[in-house]
Motif scaffolding. Structure first.
Motif: not given
Length: 325
Positions: A261-272
């Motif tokens: 399971i991948g958990l994360g936040r989006v950075m720079e508008g396009y990178l998770s």
């Protein structure tokens, strides 16, 4: 370890990067990193940054589920998998529906681990698998996406002494050891006296505002680069659960045969930027950086491009460099 030593290790004796490639690598990574707070070194990726210099080398880009990317290497599994499977059935959320519930399951899981406080002279041993582009391509595109079918696994072994004064790595089959201040080289290390205080989300938030010793690692990096007491790792997961924008990536991920399971936040508008957890045990097993949208404005990144993926093989407290637990 300084930046140039890391680059030499990466490319090997037969394919040293040119000065232009080194500079492109530094500039590319600097563009991707958030501004540092005053008097604090912010560690976001598993590369130790020399405090004596201001530039950083490019992070290894990686992905484990690309076809033809080399032989599979088994991930270290618990000695009692049946017991861990039974324990997983007792997690707070049997069918988590959001990131906060997955992270609470992960926090509960690490709280079941046994732990003995290490001595200052013992070492944190961290072993990971990374995927790397061919050296020639990395010179041309040091911060580019991983090439399907061409990237290969690389095993990374690192030992950090608890008191932060000694670091060792395995390079070309040979153990190399550094001491703080040796030949003018310094490596960033979060003091153990700081680490053991991070036992609640509130303590972590306070640490991020005022890091002890002027060295700060974001919680994601702490969880993957340091061998932490269970209550500290659990606090990190609960801290992340409280952060806005933390989501579950719906795309299926397979880390060397382990559904994740991948958990994360989006950075720079396009990178998770994601942490990867085993779907059954909720154990942290890796991390990745993936484009979830097309890059706009300054580059040619496309949705689905993978820039980094790491498998956490082993983390243990050991007595000396070279020991693997």
């Amino acid at each position: 370890m300084d930046e140039i030593s890391i680059l030499k290790e990466t490319f090997g004796p037969d394919a040293a990067p040119s000065p232009e490639a080194e500079q492109r690598a530094r500039e590319a990574l600097r563009d991707r990193m958030a501004p540092r707070p005053k008097a604090a070194w912010r560690l976001r990726i598993p590369i130790v940054v020399g405090l004596a210099t201001s530039a950083a080398v490019v992070a290894a880009v990686a992905i484990a589920n690309l076809g033809g990317a080399g032989p599979a290497v088994p991930v270290t599994t618990p000695e009692r998998p049946q017991e861990q499977t039974q324990a997983a059935a007792k997690v707070p959320y049997l069918r988590p529906v959001n990131a906060a519930q997955v992270l609470e399951n992960a926090a509960w899981t690490v709280e079941q681990e046994q732990w003995t406080d290490p001595a200052p002279t013992q070492f944190m041993y961290v072993e990971t698998l990374e995927m790397r582009n061919p050296p020639a391509y990395e010179q041309k595109a040091p911060n580019g996406a991983l090439l399907p079918g061409k990237a290969k696994y690389r095993k990374i072994q690192k030992w950090d002494r608890i008191d932060g004064q000694v670091q060792a790595t395995m390079r070309n089959g040979k153990l190399e050891t550094l001491r703080q201040g040796q030949d003018g080289t310094y490596f960033a290390f979060v003091p153990w006296s700081q680490i053991i205080k991070l036992t609640s989300p509130e303590a972590i938030a306070a640490y991020l505002e005022h890091p002890e010793g002027g060295v700060m690692a974001v919680p994601d990096a702490l969880a993957g680069q340091y061998v932490l007491p269970p209550e500290v790792k659990a606090a990190i997961f609960r801290y992340l659960a409280q952060q806005p924008g933390m989501t579950v990536n719906p795309d299926a991920v397979n880390l060397d045969g382990h559904p994740a399971i991948g958990l994360g936040r989006v950075m720079e508008g396009y990178l998770s930027q994601e942490l990867l957890f085993d779907k059954q045990t909720y154990t942290l097993i890796g991390e990745r950086l993936i484009a979830v949208k097309d890059e706009s404005g300054r580059g040619d990144g496309r949705k689905g491009d993978l820039y980094r993926q790491v498998i956490y093989r082993k983390m243990a407290i050991v007595d000396r460099p070279g020991d693997t637990g």
